[in-house]
Scaffold this motif. Sequence first.
Motif, PDB file in Angstrom:
ATOM      1  N   GLN A 100      36.584  44.981  43.117  1.00 13.02           N
ATOM      2  CA  GLN A 100      35.743  43.798  43.572  1.00 13.02           C
ATOM      3  C   GLN A 100      35.649  42.596  42.411  1.00 13.02           C
ATOM      4  N   ASN A 101      35.513  43.190  41.133  1.00 11.44           N
ATOM      5  CA  ASN A 101      35.929  42.428  39.923  1.00 11.44           C
ATOM      6  C   ASN A 101      36.804  41.687  39.839  1.00 11.44           C
ATOM      7  N   LEU A 102      38.075  42.450  40.076  1.00  8.10           N
ATOM      8  CA  LEU A 102      39.585  41.459  39.978  1.00  8.10           C
ATOM      9  C   LEU A 102      39.373  40.463  41.114  1.00  8.10           C
ATOM     10  N   PHE A 103      39.035  40.736  42.110  1.00  4.37           N
ATOM     11  CA  PHE A 103      39.144  39.694  43.195  1.00  4.37           C
ATOM     12  C   PHE A 103      37.825  38.903  43.560  1.00  4.37           C
ATOM     13  N   LEU A 104      36.742  38.878  42.626  1.00  2.00           N
ATOM     14  CA  LEU A 104      35.654  38.244  42.658  1.00  2.00           C
ATOM     15  C   LEU A 104      35.765  36.652  42.631  1.00  2.00           C
ATOM     16  N   VAL A 152      40.627  45.176  31.962  1.00  2.00           N
ATOM     17  CA  VAL A 152      40.386  44.607  33.492  1.00  2.00           C
ATOM     18  C   VAL A 152      40.002  43.097  33.402  1.00  2.00           C
ATOM     19  N   ALA A 153      39.334  42.491  32.294  1.00  2.00           N
ATOM     20  CA  ALA A 153      39.054  41.169  32.322  1.00  2.00           C
ATOM     21  C   ALA A 153      40.302  40.453  32.082  1.00  2.00           C
ATOM     22  N   ILE A 154      41.324  41.198  31.469  1.00  2.00           N
ATOM     23  CA  ILE A 154      42.514  40.473  31.083  1.00  2.00           C
ATOM     24  C   ILE A 154      43.462  40.360  32.346  1.00  2.00           C
ATOM     25  N   ALA A 155      43.364  41.606  32.936  1.00  2.00           N
ATOM     26  CA  ALA A 155      44.124  41.777  34.245  1.00  2.00           C
ATOM     27  C   ALA A 155      43.667  40.631  35.227  1.00  2.00           C
ATOM     28  N   ARG A 156      42.256  40.608  35.447  1.00  2.00           N
ATOM     29  CA  ARG A 156      41.805  39.747  36.391  1.00  2.00           C
ATOM     30  C   ARG A 156      42.263  38.120  36.197  1.00  2.00           C
ATOM     31  N   SER A 157      42.496  37.904  34.864  1.00  2.00           N
ATOM     32  CA  SER A 157      43.081  36.315  34.556  1.00  2.00           C
ATOM     33  C   SER A 157      44.531  36.085  35.145  1.00  2.00           C
ATOM     34  N   LEU A 158      45.069  37.136  35.203  1.00  2.00           N
ATOM     35  CA  LEU A 158      46.645  37.234  35.673  1.00  2.00           C
ATOM     36  C   LEU A 158      46.876  36.994  37.230  1.00  2.00           C
ATOM     37  N   GLU A 161      48.495  33.908  38.184  1.00  2.00           N
ATOM     38  CA  GLU A 161      49.751  33.643  37.795  1.00  2.00           C
ATOM     39  C   GLU A 161      49.718  32.679  36.702  1.00  2.00           C
ATOM     40  N   PRO A 162      48.875  32.713  35.674  1.00  2.00           N
ATOM     41  CA  PRO A 162      48.995  31.788  34.692  1.00  2.00           C
ATOM     42  C   PRO A 162      50.215  31.573  33.595  1.00  2.00           C
ATOM     43  N   LYS A 163      50.519  30.816  33.114  1.00  2.00           N
ATOM     44  CA  LYS A 163      51.538  30.515  31.922  1.00  2.00           C
ATOM     45  C   LYS A 163      50.911  30.632  30.618  1.00  2.00           C
ATOM     46  N   LEU A 164      49.699  30.458  30.282  1.00  2.00           N
ATOM     47  CA  LEU A 164      49.372  30.471  29.063  1.00  2.00           C
ATOM     48  C   LEU A 164      47.961  31.412  29.319  1.00  2.00           C
ATOM     49  N   VAL A 165      47.364  32.233  28.362  1.00  2.00           N
ATOM     50  CA  VAL A 165      46.389  33.295  28.408  1.00  2.00           C
ATOM     51  C   VAL A 165      45.511  33.026  27.217  1.00  2.00           C
ATOM     52  N   ILE A 166      44.430  32.680  27.271  1.00  2.00           N
ATOM     53  CA  ILE A 166      43.559  32.622  26.050  1.00  2.00           C
ATOM     54  C   ILE A 166      42.461  33.648  25.810  1.00  2.00           C
TER      55      ILE A 166
END
Length: 259
Positions: A100-104, A152-158, A161-166
């Motif tokens: 639920q957090n990943l797809f919120l 999990v928070a980092i995985a959610r950001s992916l 399909e970003p090219k840059l992760v902060i």
Amino acid sequence: MSATPVLALRGVSKRFGAVQALTDVELEIHAGEVVALVGDNGAGKSTLVKTIAGVHPIDEGVIEWEGRPVTINRPHDAQGLGIATVYQDLALCDNLDVVQNLFLGREIRRVGVLDEVEMEKRSRELLDTLSIRIPSVRIPIASLSGGQRQTVAIARSLLGEPKLVILDEPTAALGVEQTAQVLDLVERLRERGLAVILISHNMVDVMAVSDRVAVLRLGRNNGVFNAQDTNQEQIISAITGATDNAVTRRKARTAEADK
């Protein structure tokens, strides 16, 4: 490494009323590279990150994305380009499970109904790809350790399909084992060809995973160092703006005592 950076800041400045937060800042980040952004409190790190993330539009200068000038006036603009930001507070919902957090906000629906099976399947695939180990994707976030929550928070950001992760202070307040978990994940992001900006006060973490270290001091550039060719003392000197600091004095005392 591509000759054209994924993101480049050219003479970026930002002010808030009479306060000049950033002045003529230059920064480049390439695909498959981890750039650590360091500086003392008030150096401008948070402001710089928020200009890239679209929270604070820049006043002067140019932001280039894959070699072309772009305008980032709001977070939606940054996300549309392929910029994902994981802030220190993580913004996770403790009462919801991992899926639920990943797809919120990005829930998968089939005929108007949540497709729980598909979301769970994709969650497992994503976490497996990143070698993230958690007891279950259906466990509440509140039951996870600090390191697991961060991953999990980092995985959610992916998911976008970003090219840059902060990553804003991703290892703050974590234990040794949990920190190792997060740093391993940072290395896997680089292996996937992503550009990563790592904001951290922990010089050990910075030296462990970064390719280059960019120093901000009083809102200005104060050096960019190749991690393999520098040491913590040089970086701390750039952060403080002085060659004489606690690290160098301690080293001098130790050398004197060994004579």
